[in-house]
Each structure stands twice: as structure tokens, then as C-alpha cells.
Design an enzyme around this catalytic site. Structure first.
Site, mmCIF file in Angstrom:
data_model
loop_
_atom_site.group_PDB
_atom_site.id
_atom_site.type_symbol
_atom_site.label_atom_id
_atom_site.label_comp_id
_atom_site.label_asym_id
_atom_site.label_seq_id
_atom_site.Cartn_x
_atom_site.Cartn_y
_atom_site.Cartn_z
ATOM 1 N N LYS A 85 0.860 -1.188 0.000
ATOM 2 C CA LYS A 85 0.000 0.000 0.000
ATOM 3 C C LYS A 85 0.892 1.233 0.000
ATOM 4 C CE LYS A 85 -3.861 1.869 2.760
ATOM 5 N NZ LYS A 85 -4.689 1.616 3.976
ATOM 6 N N SER A 160 -9.525 1.341 3.323
ATOM 7 C CA SER A 160 -8.739 2.222 2.470
ATOM 8 C C SER A 160 -7.686 1.488 1.636
ATOM 9 C CB SER A 160 -8.029 3.287 3.322
ATOM 10 O OG SER A 160 -7.102 2.674 4.214
ATOM 11 N N SER A 184 -9.469 -1.087 7.386
ATOM 12 C CA SER A 184 -8.960 -0.865 6.031
ATOM 13 C C SER A 184 -8.225 -2.028 5.386
ATOM 14 C CB SER A 184 -8.053 0.366 6.015
ATOM 15 O OG SER A 184 -8.831 1.525 6.155
#
Lengths: 474, 73
Positions: A85, A160, A184
Site C-alpha cells: 500500500k 482504504s 482498512s
């Protein structure tokens, strides 16, 4: 364009790919090349990646191949393509956290988790798209494009860590790291039909990760199988002096108990919270999963909770106040550089009272005590990961009950909040599909630092089902 | 009859001034809507936590104990 051979290779689990590399059956160069071809094929439509390290990854793969040929295997991830990420630092590579504000930021040092992945031989193929600064659950990113769901590209992928979820589901890598503050990792795992683990708070270092809310932030693995998540967790777990919140508890062997089954285990459920407000097909899929586990020898214990109501408010207060503290200067100097939704949330966090924040932090202590006490009578809890399946990209409201649209942000946190607030570990495992072919996930919540038990139950469930073997048509 | 919002644009303006947070006027009403959705629940949680049974509860906040050896002690 990926080939039929690529599909064979990319359909391997991380564990199988790793074994194949170890015995020289597959070259890391072939693995990385196949992953990059697949990435090139899907990323235009799905916007899963912000940055792709094609040349560097192939260079590392060639070195990795030479090492194996010489009899040196760095570790369990040797030669395996992994994604990160984009809020996780990679030395001297742009790390944006999905923001315009950090679009030119090149960290001087790897995050601890990046270092640990590299030290076990992982090959980082790219940085995945995400909700800006991880403050939101849709991954509808105004700067790098809205990440789209591979099962239906008109729908959102959760967030997210939405890019990581899509990257894994579409076989552009064998595993990824996401970050999980309010859900997330678990949300995009459920929505994309993969496995995601939020470790116990402090189990995995946050050093070198752009924070969202310090008191809830974690880094967690995402992969297609529970075993793959266990291997990834093993690579990154452990104390880190760079992270003051890092725990010194001993690291378990996360793959040792994967075949132990569920016989004799007690599954806790809170019927009037965990199943009271969910889309019918979500509730049915999770109940069926629990039935399958009881058929395999587990028992169900109904648990009452006095304090679980209120957890969404506590999450919103903490998740608003802490990021706004971190963003104080940027919010004043560069407000127009934020996407509209994140800017509004950051502004709102500035206007909360200190007493509301501290009461929410006191509430966490009460909620944690209640769950830790209940986990003396049950071995784990099971509930839906989230109460609905993927909604159209751009929606800010969701209908959990027909004709009653409600705020997406609050709805999405409904079940992921308990682990986030209590610091307990939680695993999301695919457990079905709705009538639109959209994945459904169930969440397993366990005792502090007992990720092994969650992985054991998740692996037992995957051994009895095939939901995790389906792949999106994109 | 429409009930008064829990927070209105004027309230937001005041809070933003206290926080020294510059806000365009158009943002005030949007923030008022958001805070009107959040704050009643936050206050209900505060009221719950003010009950005598929770008087001894400490907040979960990070207080890092650095390694003494690293501090040279």
C-alpha cells in the site's frame, strides 16, 4: 497481455509459488514477468496501482534466481512478487499515501515491514492505490483515480487498502500489505473476495508508515488463502525498537496449527448486534459458514454485550481527532490539495472536544475488558466483516435495509470497529457471494496475540469451501 | 415543523475561529451537517462513560516507555 501459462502460474497460492521457487521449478523472473503482464492488463481499468517497479522488480528477480541456483534461499518469500500500500515507505521511492501533498516524497529509509519483506526474499512489484491518507473506506481517490472492484468494475473495492485488495484478487501479486485503522485491511479483503488480517495492535511495526490514527493503526497481510496470510504475517511480525507502540510478546509460529481443525472450539456470537442489521444475503452466508464450522466440531456460544453499542461513535471521534492532529499544518497551508471528502473529515476532527475524544478512549478500555473477558468463555467471535456487499463507485449512502439509505462511513465500520477499538486481532475470510456475484466476508475476532487460532479456524474453513478459489472475470 | 440542527453554520464558524482553522463559508454548512450527525452520539457516549461504574476507567492512550538502555540509564 498475459498468457495461459501466466494464468497457471498466477493462480498458484503464495505458499505454492514459494515452494516452486525454492525447488527451482519456477524462476522468480518468470513469476515477476507474469505478474507484471497481468498488472499491465488490468491496471488501466481498475486503478489498483499508483506506482509499478517493473524494471527494479525484474532486476531483483534475476538476482533472486541466481541465489536459488547457488543454493541460497533468503526466506519464505524468496522470489515472490508482493505489493505494498502506498502509505508504506520504500527507500527513495515516491510514497504518496494516496495524496497530492506527498506526491513527491521519497523516504530516506524503508518502513520496517518493507525491510522485513525484503529480508525474506520478497520482490516488491509496486505501490497500491488507496483512499487518500487512508481516511475513508471507498478508495475513490481524486488524485490517482478511483480504484474499481474486479468483480464488477462499476462498484467500489472497499478501502482504504482498496488497491491492495484488487491487486491480490486479480493475481497481479501473490500477497500484499495494507494498513488497518478502522477496517482498512478487512473491508477490501471481504469486498474483493480475499483474506485479510488485522494483527493485534503492536504485533507488526508501524515504523515508516504514514499514520492515520496512532492509537488504532496496524499493518496487515492480504492474500488469497489463509496460509498465505500466515506466511506474510510471519515475515513482518515482531518487536521493533523504531515503533514505540511495538509489542514485545513472543511471535507465534503462524503456520504450525493450520491443519488442526476446529473440533472443540467455542465460537462466540452476539446475535442482537452482529446479525441484527445486515443485508439478508450477508447474514445468511455468515450463518452458513458458522454452521459448517459446527458440523466440523465447533460449538456456538451466544454472548451478550452491554457495551458494543457506541463503538461506531467512538471510532468516528478517535479517527477524526487523531488524523486532524497529524494534518494540522497541511490543513492550514494546503487545504486545496486534499480531496473534498478527506478535507471535510479533517476539518470536522478539528472541531471535536477534547473530552469527547478522551471519553471515547475510556470507552475503548471498557469495550476491551468486556471482549477480553468474553474470550475466556469462547475461543473466538465470528460476525460479518461488513453488513453489505460492494456498492456503485461514488455512492456515499448504502441501503442495508431496503428503503433506508444510511451513511456509508458509519455503516462500513459497523463490525470492524470492535477489533480496531479493542486492539484484538481479526481475520476476514471469503464466505460466499450475493446474487450479483459480489463477494461476502466473515470476520473472526480473537484473543490478543493469538493470531494463530484465527488462522487455524480460517484455514479449516477454506479446506471445506472453495469461495477463495474463484477469480474475478476481469 | 423542522427541528433545529444540533450544530449550525454559525456554531461551526465559532469553533473554527477558536481552532484558528480558516474555513470558506460554503464549508460551514457542510461541516454543520456532519457534526450534527456525529456529536449527539459522541455526547451520548460521554454521558455513558460519566456513570459511576466507569469512574476508575483510564483512557487507552499511548504512553510509550522507552527502552531504558536506549536512554542510557
Amino acid at each position: 497481455m498475459s498468457t495461459a501459462d501466466d494464468n497457471d502460474v498466477l493462480n498458484l497460492s503464495l505458499a505454492a509459488a514459494s515452494r516452486a521457487v525454492a525447488i527451482g521449478e519456477i524462476s522468480p523472473v518468470d513469476l515477476v514477468a507474469a505478474a507484471l503482464r497481468r498488472l499491465d492488463e488490468v491496471n488501466g481499468e481498475l486503478c489498483a496501482y499508483i506506482d509499478v517497479y517493473a524494471e527494479q522488480a525484474l532486476q531483483v528477480a534475476r538476482a533472486s534466481e541466481s541465489l536459488i541456483a547457488a543454493g541460497h534461499r533468503l526466506g519464505a518469500l524468496h522470489g515472490v512478487p508482493i505489493s505494498l500500500k502506498d502509505n508504506i515507505a520504500v527507500e527513495n521511492q515516491v510514497t504518496t499515501a494516496g495524496s497530492r501533498i506527498l506526491r513527491d516524497w521519497r523516504p530516506a529509509q524503508d518502513a520496517t515491514v518493507t525491510q522485513r519483506l525484503r529480508s525474506t526474499g520478497a520482490i516488491i512489484v509496486g505501490k497500491t492505490n488507496m483512499h487518500e491518507f487512508a481516511w475513508g473506506g471507498t478508495s475513490d481517490n481524486p488524485h490517482y483515480g478511483a480504484v474499481r472492484n474486479p468483480w464488477d468494475s462499476s462498484r467500489f473495492p472497499g478501502g482504504s487498502s482498496g488497491g491492495s485488495g484488487v491487486a491480490v484478487a486479480t493475481r497481479t501479486c501473490f500477497g500484499a500489505l495494507g494498513t488497518d485503522t478502522g477496517g482498512s485491511v478487512r473491508l477490501p479483503s471481504a469486498i474483493n473476495g480475499i483474506v485479510g488480517l488485522r494483527p493485534t495492535y503492536g504485533r507488526v511495526s508501524n515504523a515508516g508508515v504514514i499514520p492515520l490514527a496512532w492509537s488504532m493503526d496496524t499493518v496487515g497481510p492480504m492474500a488469497r488463502t489463509v496460509e498465505d496470510c500466515a506466511i506474510l504475517l510471519q515475515a513482518v511480525a515482531g518487536h521493533d525498537s523504531r515503533d514505540p507502540a511495538s509489542a514485545s510478546a513472543a511471535v507465534q509460529d503462524y503456520t504450525a496449527d493450520l491443519n488442526r481443525g476446529v473440533k472443540g472450539l467455542r465460537i462466540g456470537v452476539i446475535p442482537d448486534y452482529f446479525f441484527a442489521h445486515v443485508q439478508p444475503q450477508v447474514g445468511i452466508a455468515v450463518q452458513q459458514a458458522i454452521s459448517l464450522l459446527t458440523d466440523a466440531g465447533a460449538t456456538v456460544v451466544e454472548v451478550a454485550s452491554r457495551h458494543v453499542e457506541g463503538n461506531i461513535s467512538a471510532q468516528l471521534t478517535i479517527e477524526a481527532a487523531e488524523p486532524s492532529t497529524y494534518h494540522h499544518e497541511w490543513l492550514r497551508q494546503r487545504p486545496a490539495d486534499y480531496g473534498d471528502d478527506v478535507r471535510l473529515l479533517l476539518e470536522a476532527g478539528e472541531l471535536l472536544l477534547a473530552t469527547q475524544y478522551l471519553q471515547a478512549q475510556r470507552y475503548r478500555a471498557v469495550l476491551r475488558a468486556e471482549f477480553v473477558d468474553a474470550l475466556k468463555r469462547v475461543d473466538l467471535f465470528i460476525c460479518p466483516t461488513l453488513p453489505f456487499t460492494a456498492t456503485p463507485v461514488g455512492d456515499v449512502l448504502v441501503e442495508i435495509e431496503a428503503g433506508a439509505p444510511e451513511d456509508m462511513l458509519s455503516a462500513i465500520m459497523q463490525f470492524t470497529g470492535v477489533p480496531s477499538l479493542t486492539g484484538l486481532p481479526a481475520l476476514s475470510v471469503p464466505c460466499g457471494f450475493d446474487d450479483h456475484g459480489l463477494p461476502i466476508g466473515m470476520q473472526l475476532i480473537g484473543r490478543p496475540f493469538d493470531e494463530s487460532l484465527l488462522l487455524q479456524v480460517g484455514a479449516a474453513y477454506q479446506a471445506m469451501t472453495s469461495f477463495h478459489l474463484r477469480r474475478p472475470g476481469v | 415543523m423542522m427541528s433545529e440542527p444540533f450544530v449550525n453554520a454559525k456554531d461551526v464558524r465559532l469553533l473554527a475561529r477558536i481552532a484558528q482553522l480558516p474555513l470558506d463559508p460554503e464549508r460551514e454548512s457542510r461541516l454543520a451537517d456532519l457534526l450534527s450527525a456525529w456529536l449527539p452520539d459522541a455526547n451520548a457516549l460521554s454521558a455513558k462513560m460519566a456513570a459511576p461504574e466507569f469512574r476508575e476507567v483510564l483512557p487507552i492512550t499511548l504512553f510509550a516507555h522507552p527502552d531504558h538502555r536506549e536512554e542510557g540509564q
